[in-house]
Design a protein around this motif. Structure first.
Motif, PDB file in Angstrom:
ATOM      1  N   LEU A  88       0.830  -1.199   0.000  1.00  0.00           N
ATOM      2  CA  LEU A  88       0.000   0.000   0.000  1.00  0.00           C
ATOM      3  C   LEU A  88       0.865   1.250   0.000  1.00  0.00           C
ATOM      4  O   LEU A  88       0.549   2.253  -0.650  1.00  0.00           O
ATOM      5  N   ALA A  89       1.988   1.195   0.721  1.00  0.00           N
ATOM      6  CA  ALA A  89       2.931   2.310   0.778  1.00  0.00           C
ATOM      7  C   ALA A  89       3.984   2.243  -0.318  1.00  0.00           C
ATOM      8  O   ALA A  89       4.884   3.080  -0.366  1.00  0.00           O
ATOM      9  N   LEU A 129      -2.313   5.332   7.190  1.00  0.00           N
ATOM     10  CA  LEU A 129      -2.005   6.676   6.701  1.00  0.00           C
ATOM     11  C   LEU A 129      -1.643   7.601   7.856  1.00  0.00           C
ATOM     12  O   LEU A 129      -0.660   8.352   7.783  1.00  0.00           O
ATOM     13  N   GLY A 130      -2.401   7.548   8.934  1.00  0.00           N
ATOM     14  CA  GLY A 130      -2.125   8.397  10.088  1.00  0.00           C
ATOM     15  C   GLY A 130      -0.764   8.118  10.698  1.00  0.00           C
ATOM     16  O   GLY A 130      -0.044   9.058  11.086  1.00  0.00           O
ATOM     17  N   GLY A 131      -0.386   6.851  10.781  1.00  0.00           N
ATOM     18  CA  GLY A 131       0.922   6.506  11.334  1.00  0.00           C
ATOM     19  C   GLY A 131       2.065   7.037  10.492  1.00  0.00           C
ATOM     20  O   GLY A 131       3.059   7.558  11.021  1.00  0.00           O
ATOM     21  N   GLN A 132       1.950   6.922   9.187  1.00  0.00           N
ATOM     22  CA  GLN A 132       3.003   7.436   8.301  1.00  0.00           C
ATOM     23  C   GLN A 132       3.081   8.959   8.357  1.00  0.00           C
ATOM     24  O   GLN A 132       4.179   9.537   8.351  1.00  0.00           O
ATOM     25  N   GLY A 149       4.899   7.110   1.225  1.00  0.00           N
ATOM     26  CA  GLY A 149       4.003   6.044   1.640  1.00  0.00           C
ATOM     27  C   GLY A 149       2.641   6.563   2.033  1.00  0.00           C
ATOM     28  O   GLY A 149       1.608   5.989   1.672  1.00  0.00           O
ATOM     29  N   ALA A 150       2.629   7.677   2.773  1.00  0.00           N
ATOM     30  CA  ALA A 150       1.354   8.276   3.175  1.00  0.00           C
ATOM     31  C   ALA A 150       0.582   8.768   1.958  1.00  0.00           C
ATOM     32  O   ALA A 150      -0.643   8.594   1.860  1.00  0.00           O
TER      33      ALA A 150
END
Length: 313
Positions: free
Chosen positions: A31-32, A119-122, A80-81
């Motif tokens: 995904l990233a 997404l939030g973590g990246q 990645g985000a």
């Protein structure tokens, strides 16, 4: 429903460390785009270009190594985000395009809720990197969020989404330059515009892999807009880019010896145009990926200018 967590995107690397990662992590890594590292390079390289351009006239300092590392980490996190966000927005379109149908959201190997959390973590990692920079660079970096948020919608409303990508992907030039100098200069602005034209060229090449599928689902691109004339347009974009890079070098008052690496860089750039065949998807992908080397050669060109600072040669 049985999910295949090991489904690979069509244009990813045939083998990579992602294929050896724990099975449950593979969809997130894909995904990233960790299996497609060229995007990390193309986001990091403008940062390093801006940093090295800023050091022409001052020389390279030890602090620049720390900045270069920060920009590398930030590029990985934010690319990645960005890809995760793009796939969230495009999940229905991706399911209808052959090359992207196996992306994790389109294929159902990651849920929408999981994708937002990832997404939030990246983004958090990117924010941690950003706050290490001077205030002016932080403010410049935050301004890019508007470009990032709008990008996935551009291919629905304009034939020029590659131009918007250029504005977004090369924002590292002003971020790095202001982090190193604390100011905005004409040379920096010229380099930023130059890199937008660079992206217009290489992403038009890339988009020719999808032009037939894009036409079926109604996605717009410069590849579809230019069609058979794409080689001439790419040559024009690259030519404008090279002229503007030369102008940025002139504005920075670099040593005349910088013309040697700049000439090698320009030759490598236009070799892409010579080899371009829009009917050959494999070649288009290879030429697109060659821009990692192209970008590194431009970073080396600016680094040469910085290293020659103060030398009477």
């Amino acid at each position: 429903m049985q999910l295949n967590f090991d489904r690979r995107v069509a244009d990813s690397l045939p083998t990579s460390w992602v294929d050896r990662a724990p099975l449950a992590l593979r969809p997130y890594l894909r995904l990233a785009r960790y299996d497609r590292p060229i995007g990390f390079w193309l986001l990091a390289l403008p940062c390093w270009m801006g940093l090295m351009l800023a050091r022409i006239g001052d020389g390279i300092a030890g602090y620049d190594i720390w900045l270069a590392v920060l920009f590398g980490i930030g590029a990985v996190a934010m690319r990645g985000a960005g890809c995760t966000y793009n796939d969230i927005i495009d999940r229905d379109l991706d399911a209808r395009v052959a090359r992207t149908a196996d992306r994790p959201l389109a294929a159902g190997t990651v849920s929408l809720k999981q994708a937002w959390a990832f997404l939030g973590g990246q983004a958090l990692v990117g924010l941690i990197v950003l706050v290490q920079l001077p205030l002016i660079a932080i403010l410049v970096g935050l301004a890019s969020l508007l470009l990032v948020a709008a990008y996935p919608f551009m291919k629905r409303i304009t034939w020029w989404p590659q131009a918007w990508l250029g504005l977004t992907f090369n924002w590292g030039v002003p971020v790095a330059y202001t982090a190193a100098t604390g100011r905005i200069d004409p040379a920096m602005l010229v380099l930023y515009v130059a890199c937008v034209f660079w992206t217009l060229g290489y992403d038009t090449i890339y988009a020719h892999q999808d032009s037939e599928d894009d036409a079926l689902v109604g996605v717009k691109s410069t590849a579809r807009l230019f069609g058979e004339s794409s080689q001439y347009w790419v040559a024009g974009f690259y030519g404008t880019h090279a002229i503007l890079v030369a102008l940025a070098i002139w504005l920075s008052q670099a040593s005349p010896w910088i013309v040697i690496p700049f000439t090698l860089y320009t030759a490598h750039l236009f070799n892409q145009v010579r080899r371009l065949d829009i009917e050959d998807g494999g070649r288009c992908l290879a030429l697109f990926k060659a821009n990692r080397t192209t970008g590194l050669m431009l970073v080396a060109t600016f680094a040469t200018g910085a290293l020659l600072t103060g030398l009477a040669i």
